[in-house]
Design an enzyme around this catalytic site. Sequence first.
Site, mmCIF file in Angstrom:
data_model
loop_
_atom_site.group_PDB
_atom_site.id
_atom_site.type_symbol
_atom_site.label_atom_id
_atom_site.label_comp_id
_atom_site.label_asym_id
_atom_site.label_seq_id
_atom_site.Cartn_x
_atom_site.Cartn_y
_atom_site.Cartn_z
ATOM 1 N N GLU A 273 -2.288 16.407 6.987
ATOM 2 C CA GLU A 273 -2.681 15.417 5.966
ATOM 3 C C GLU A 273 -3.663 14.389 6.535
ATOM 4 O O GLU A 273 -3.405 13.189 6.510
ATOM 5 C CB GLU A 273 -1.434 14.667 5.454
ATOM 6 C CG GLU A 273 -0.374 15.528 4.809
ATOM 7 C CD GLU A 273 0.901 14.746 4.490
ATOM 8 O OE1 GLU A 273 0.996 13.559 4.858
ATOM 9 O OE2 GLU A 273 1.795 15.332 3.880
ATOM 10 N N GLY A 275 -6.656 11.803 6.748
ATOM 11 C CA GLY A 275 -7.471 11.011 5.832
ATOM 12 C C GLY A 275 -8.636 10.417 6.614
ATOM 13 O O GLY A 275 -9.777 10.873 6.537
ATOM 14 N N TYR A 316 -5.737 -6.104 9.540
ATOM 15 C CA TYR A 316 -5.260 -5.461 10.775
ATOM 16 C C TYR A 316 -5.983 -5.979 12.012
ATOM 17 O O TYR A 316 -5.875 -5.359 13.080
ATOM 18 C CB TYR A 316 -5.491 -3.941 10.737
ATOM 19 C CG TYR A 316 -5.092 -3.256 9.460
ATOM 20 C CD1 TYR A 316 -3.750 -3.150 9.089
ATOM 21 C CD2 TYR A 316 -6.051 -2.681 8.623
ATOM 22 C CE1 TYR A 316 -3.390 -2.498 7.923
ATOM 23 C CE2 TYR A 316 -5.692 -2.027 7.454
ATOM 24 C CZ TYR A 316 -4.359 -1.945 7.115
ATOM 25 O OH TYR A 316 -4.009 -1.303 5.954
ATOM 26 N N CYS A 342 -13.100 -17.760 -0.539
ATOM 27 C CA CYS A 342 -12.549 -19.047 -0.100
ATOM 28 C C CYS A 342 -11.293 -18.873 0.727
ATOM 29 O O CYS A 342 -10.193 -19.260 0.300
ATOM 30 C CB CYS A 342 -12.271 -19.901 -1.325
ATOM 31 S SG CYS A 342 -13.656 -19.889 -2.462
ATOM 32 N N GLU A 343 -11.393 -18.240 1.858
ATOM 33 C CA GLU A 343 -10.272 -18.074 2.795
ATOM 34 C C GLU A 343 -10.863 -17.946 4.185
ATOM 35 O O GLU A 343 -11.863 -17.257 4.362
ATOM 36 C CB GLU A 343 -9.522 -16.757 2.537
ATOM 37 C CG GLU A 343 -8.899 -16.651 1.208
ATOM 38 C CD GLU A 343 -7.561 -15.922 1.243
ATOM 39 O OE1 GLU A 343 -6.940 -15.815 2.323
ATOM 40 O OE2 GLU A 343 -7.156 -15.475 0.172
ATOM 41 N N TYR A 370 -10.450 3.731 3.982
ATOM 42 C CA TYR A 370 -9.716 2.491 3.708
ATOM 43 C C TYR A 370 -10.655 1.299 3.547
ATOM 44 O O TYR A 370 -10.326 0.185 3.916
ATOM 45 C CB TYR A 370 -8.652 2.248 4.792
ATOM 46 C CG TYR A 370 -7.722 3.429 4.975
ATOM 47 C CD1 TYR A 370 -6.839 3.778 3.965
ATOM 48 C CD2 TYR A 370 -7.761 4.219 6.127
ATOM 49 C CE1 TYR A 370 -6.003 4.884 4.099
ATOM 50 C CE2 TYR A 370 -6.927 5.325 6.259
ATOM 51 C CZ TYR A 370 -6.056 5.644 5.250
ATOM 52 O OH TYR A 370 -5.242 6.738 5.377
#
Length: 427
Positions: A273, A275, A316, A342-343, A370
């Site tokens: 599987e 990705g 991450y 705004c962060e 991702y």
Amino acid sequence: MNGFNYQEDRLHCEDYPLDSLAKTYGTPCFVYSASAMTAAYQTIKAAFECQNPLICYAVKANSNLAVLKQLCDLGAGFDIVSGGELIRVLRVGADPSKIVFSGVGKQTDEIEAALAAKIKCFNVESEAELLHIAAIAERLDTKAPISLRVNPDVDPKTHPYISTGLKESKFGVPMNQALRLYTKAQSLTGITVKGIDIHIGSQITQLAPYLDALDKMFSLIDQLSNQGIILEHFDIGGGMGVRYEQEPDFPIDALSDALQQKMADRKLEIILEPGRYIVANAGILLTQVLYTKHNESRAFAVVDAAMNDLIRPALYDAVQAVLPVIAQTNPSERFEIVGPICESGDFLAKDCLINLESGALVALASAGAYGMSMSSNYNTRGRAAEVLVDGAAAQLIRRRETIEDLLAAETNLDTVTRAPLATISAR
Ligand code: LLP
């Protein structure tokens, strides 16, 4: 990065210059190389030639229909985790007998749809889910093919948020419950036992965690077989890491060799599987510098992409290289690349040695996996466009979202004038 290279000082995706692409499609924009995806898929296929596995691409890594279609045409199956992903893969013509359905929280309508489509296997993650699937299948007078996702309790040595094979994680059933649950599964009218599966984590760069997991699983498979539970397939999940910075190439041939050796003469179909391995390095996020600014200790380049487009650095602490679209010979400044959100967590890269000024174009490398699939509309920003390049041809495979797209699902207040909306693009 595969499929990206400098030709006469201009960064290209295959044979298409990224500055022209930015002019045509605007920024921010995800750009994917078709041949890089094909090459990565073929690398896995060739490495595991001996086992002739069913390669079920993990749709969550990049679920654009054009990407899925390309992989489907190459013969891939799919690993899905929602009813939405089921519809995506069916829409590109996926063969249902090559679809496996993973995830800890499958819901009734999703299970019904997957049964109706006749998928290959439900990767079951708990006793409660097993009973729920069995009841639905029985009600629909059919049988659900299942495998149990077993948690082998190995440390994949990756970021804690993407470690899934440790016993304290929410995933799978504990090894010591497997025999009881398989025995139970065999007794249920709505269930056909097909296989067993694991997925120990993502962005794994070492072989050892896989080897540990394989040893544990083969011994469990033997134990089950001694009790008369004969499995047809073993799905070893995804997780093969890619190079973002200095990571070594994932030892894919060594994994295949070890698998072959450990499998000995057991008769099991192998399912993979992957990705990230297929799409990560086949894509970039193209963005333009809006402003540069300097404070006492730092230089910032504020770009038009943000954490809503690429959340991996914020979530991450992922490091993805920043490539100038026009090559630079002597970069002399160190920039933090940040978005308009705004962060303070809205950064895309830190401490990049690069010269930047407003209007400059940069590519965030390794953004094929991702990236878009984890993007959001935070700050009422529309999602970026996506473009697939094949040789010298570029195709818009997802248009940039407009503000009207964003508002369409919300209660429409008649009193609100629509006039100004048309003039603002939804970045
Ligand atoms: N199979 C299952 C059951 C999974 O949960 C996953 C990923 C895969 C396969 C594919 O794993 P891959 O080959 O791509 O490593 N958002 C994170 C990664 C989350 C992975 C979740 N599960 C990131 O950006 O690093």
